[in-house]
Scaffold this active site. Structure first.
Site, PDB file in Angstrom:
ATOM      1  N   ILE A 137       0.856  -1.185   0.000  1.00  0.00           N
ATOM      2  CA  ILE A 137       0.000   0.000   0.000  1.00  0.00           C
ATOM      3  C   ILE A 137       0.890   1.233   0.000  1.00  0.00           C
ATOM      4  O   ILE A 137       1.816   1.359   0.801  1.00  0.00           O
ATOM      5  CB  ILE A 137      -0.956   0.004   1.208  1.00  0.00           C
ATOM      6  CG1 ILE A 137      -1.823  -1.274   1.213  1.00  0.00           C
ATOM      7  CG2 ILE A 137      -1.835   1.253   1.169  1.00  0.00           C
ATOM      8  CD1 ILE A 137      -2.689  -1.482  -0.013  1.00  0.00           C
ATOM      9  N   LYS A 138       0.578   2.124  -0.932  1.00  0.00           N
ATOM     10  CA  LYS A 138       1.405   3.313  -1.131  1.00  0.00           C
ATOM     11  C   LYS A 138       0.825   4.467  -0.317  1.00  0.00           C
ATOM     12  O   LYS A 138      -0.371   4.774  -0.414  1.00  0.00           O
ATOM     13  CB  LYS A 138       1.397   3.656  -2.621  1.00  0.00           C
ATOM     14  CG  LYS A 138       2.616   4.368  -3.128  1.00  0.00           C
ATOM     15  CD  LYS A 138       2.521   4.443  -4.650  1.00  0.00           C
ATOM     16  CE  LYS A 138       3.799   4.934  -5.261  1.00  0.00           C
ATOM     17  NZ  LYS A 138       3.639   5.137  -6.713  1.00  0.00           N
ATOM     18  N   VAL A 139       1.684   5.109   0.474  1.00  0.00           N
ATOM     19  CA  VAL A 139       1.274   6.175   1.391  1.00  0.00           C
ATOM     20  C   VAL A 139       2.223   7.354   1.200  1.00  0.00           C
ATOM     21  O   VAL A 139       3.441   7.164   1.206  1.00  0.00           O
ATOM     22  CB  VAL A 139       1.356   5.670   2.856  1.00  0.00           C
ATOM     23  CG1 VAL A 139       1.151   6.797   3.851  1.00  0.00           C
ATOM     24  CG2 VAL A 139       0.349   4.547   3.096  1.00  0.00           C
TER      25      VAL A 139
END
Length: 351
Positions: A137-139
Site C-alpha cells: 500500500i502506497k502512502v
C-alpha cells in the site's frame, strides 16, 4: 536474460512504473518479468491515463455506473482488480525470492495525505480487498503518512512510502518503521514478511534546480542527494539498534528511486538508472526508460561511487543559498497537488 539480470545481481530491483488492464491481459507485463522486471508501481496519474486510454475498461465502467456506488468505489473496484491481476503475474517472482521481490503498489486516496487515521483505515481496507501477499500500500511521506506507516507496519502490512524528497523526512520514516516493527515484535508477532520501500524522487529535483544552478552543477544535484540519502540509509540500518531488530527477522527498508525518467532532453535517457545502481535498492521506471535501459544502459554499482563529490556538490548548492530541505517540502506539496488533480480527473468520468 537482459541487463536487468545484471542489475539484480548487483542487489537492485527494477520495477515498472506503470499499470493498466491491457498491460496485464496482453501478456506484456509477464514478458517484462521474464526480462528481469521484478515489481510494479501505480499512482493516481497512472490509473487516470489507463482509464482514459485503455478500451478494456469501457464495459466495466458502463456496468459499474449502473450500480449504486460512489465514483471512488467504482475506481477502487477497477484498480483493486488490476492490482490483483498484476500481483498474480508477479507471484512466481515473489515466491522465488522468499517474498523479497514481486510487489505491486496501490496508493491511498491523495485527499488523505494529511490524515493519519484516515490513511490507516483506507490502507487496511485496500490491503484486505486486494488479498494478495505481494501487495504494497502506497502512502505519501507527509508527517501524517509517516505516523500511518508506523501503525501499518505494526499491523503487518507492507508499505511503499512515496513522495520523498527530503533526507530528514526519510530518516523520520526509518524511525517510524523501526517503532512499528518493535511494537509488532513486542506483541509476539512475525515481522519477516513485512517490506517497506522509501520512494525518493529524483528528476523533479533537477527540474526545479537546473534553471538556478551554474552549468557544472546542472543535472547533478538529484543524483548527489540520492547518494547522500544512501549513505544515511547505510548508517541507519548498519546501526546496533537496528541490528537488534534484524536478528528478530526485521527487513531493512529499501530506498526506491522514483521519477527516474529524464525530463530534460539534454540529459542521457538512462541517466537516473545508470547513476543510481546499488545494493538493497529499487528503481521504478516508466516504459520508455525501461526500454532505453535494456537497449543501451550500463549495469555497474554506481551508487557508492563519488560520495565525496556528491557531498561537495550539495555543499556548493547550499553556499549558493539553496536549501534543499525547503525545496523538498515544496516539491512534496507540488507532488501531492498533482496526484489530487489526477485523482479528480480520474473520478470525473465515473460519476
Amino acid at each position: 536474460m537482459t541487463i536487468l539480470s545484471d542489475v539484480k545481481a548487483l542487489g537492485q530491483q527494477i520495477w515498472l512504473d506503470n499499470l493498466s488492464r491491457s498491460l496485464v491481459q496482453s501478456g506484456e507485463l509477464a514478458q517484462m518479468l521474464k526480462q528481469g522486471v521484478c515489481g510494479v508501481t501505480s499512482n493516481p496519474a497512472i490509473f487516470q491515463k489507463a482509464f482514459a486510454g485503455d478500451a478494456l475498461y469501457a464495459d466495466e465502467v458502463a456496468a459499474l455506473k449502473q450500480q449504486d456506488l460512489t465514483p471512488k468505489q467504482r475506481y477502487e473496484t477497477m484498480a483493486v482488480a488490476d492490482v490483483q491481476a498484476a500481483c498474480d503475474v508477479c507471484l512466481a517472482e515473489h515466491e522465488s525470492t522468499g517474498g523479497k521481490t514481486g510487489f505491486v503498489s496501490l496508493e491511498v486516496s491523495p485527499e488523505l495525505s494529511k490524515d493519519a487515521q484516515g490513511t490507516v483505515e483506507e490502507a487496511r481496507r485496500l490491503y484486505a480487498a486486494i488479498g494478495c501477499k505481494n501487495a504494497m500500500i502506497k502512502v505519501p511521506a507527509t508527517d501524517a503518512g509517516i505516523d500511518a506507516l508506523e501503525t501499518l507496519v505494526s499491523d503487518g502490512i507492507s508499505v511503499n512510502l512515496t513522495l520523498l524528497f527530503s533526507r530528514v523526512q526519510t530518516l523520520k520514516a526509518y524511525a517510524a518503521y523501526a517503532r512499528g516493527i518493535a511494537k509488532r515484535l513486542a506483541a509476539g508477532q512475525s515481522v519477516a514478511h513485512i517490506h517497506v520501500v522509501a520512494s525518493f524522487f529524483i528528476s523533479r529535483v533537477d527540474g526545479a534546480l537546473d534553471t538556478t544552478l551554474p552549468d557544472h552543477l546542472k543535472g547533478k544535484i538529484a543524483i548527489a542527494l540520492a547518494k547522500a540519502a544512501y549513505q544515511d540509509w547505510a548508517q541507519y540500518f548498519g546501526s546496533p539498534e537496528f541490528a537488534a531488530l534484524e536478528t528478530q527477522g526485521a527487513n531493512r527498508v529499501q530506498l526506491l528511486w522514483a521519477s527516474t525518467g529524464v525530463k530534460n532532453p539534454a540529459y542521457p535517457d538512462t541517466l537516473y538508472v545508470d547513476s543510481l545502481i546499488g545494493a538493497h535498492t529499487v528503481n521504478t521506471v516508466p516504459d520508455a526508460t525501461l526500454k532505453a535501459f535494456i537497449d543501451h544502459g550500463t549495469a555497474k554499482a554506481t551508487l557508492t561511487e563519488g560520495a565525496d563529490e556528491a557531498q561537495a556538490q550539495l555543499a556548493e548548492t547550499a553556499a549558493l543559498g539553496i536549501d534543499v530541505e525547503t525545496l523538498a517540502a515544496r516539491l512534496q506539496e507540488d507532488g501531492l497537488k498533482q496526484f489530487e488533480e489526477a485523482f479528480e480527473k480520474l473520478l470525473a468520468p465515473l460519476v
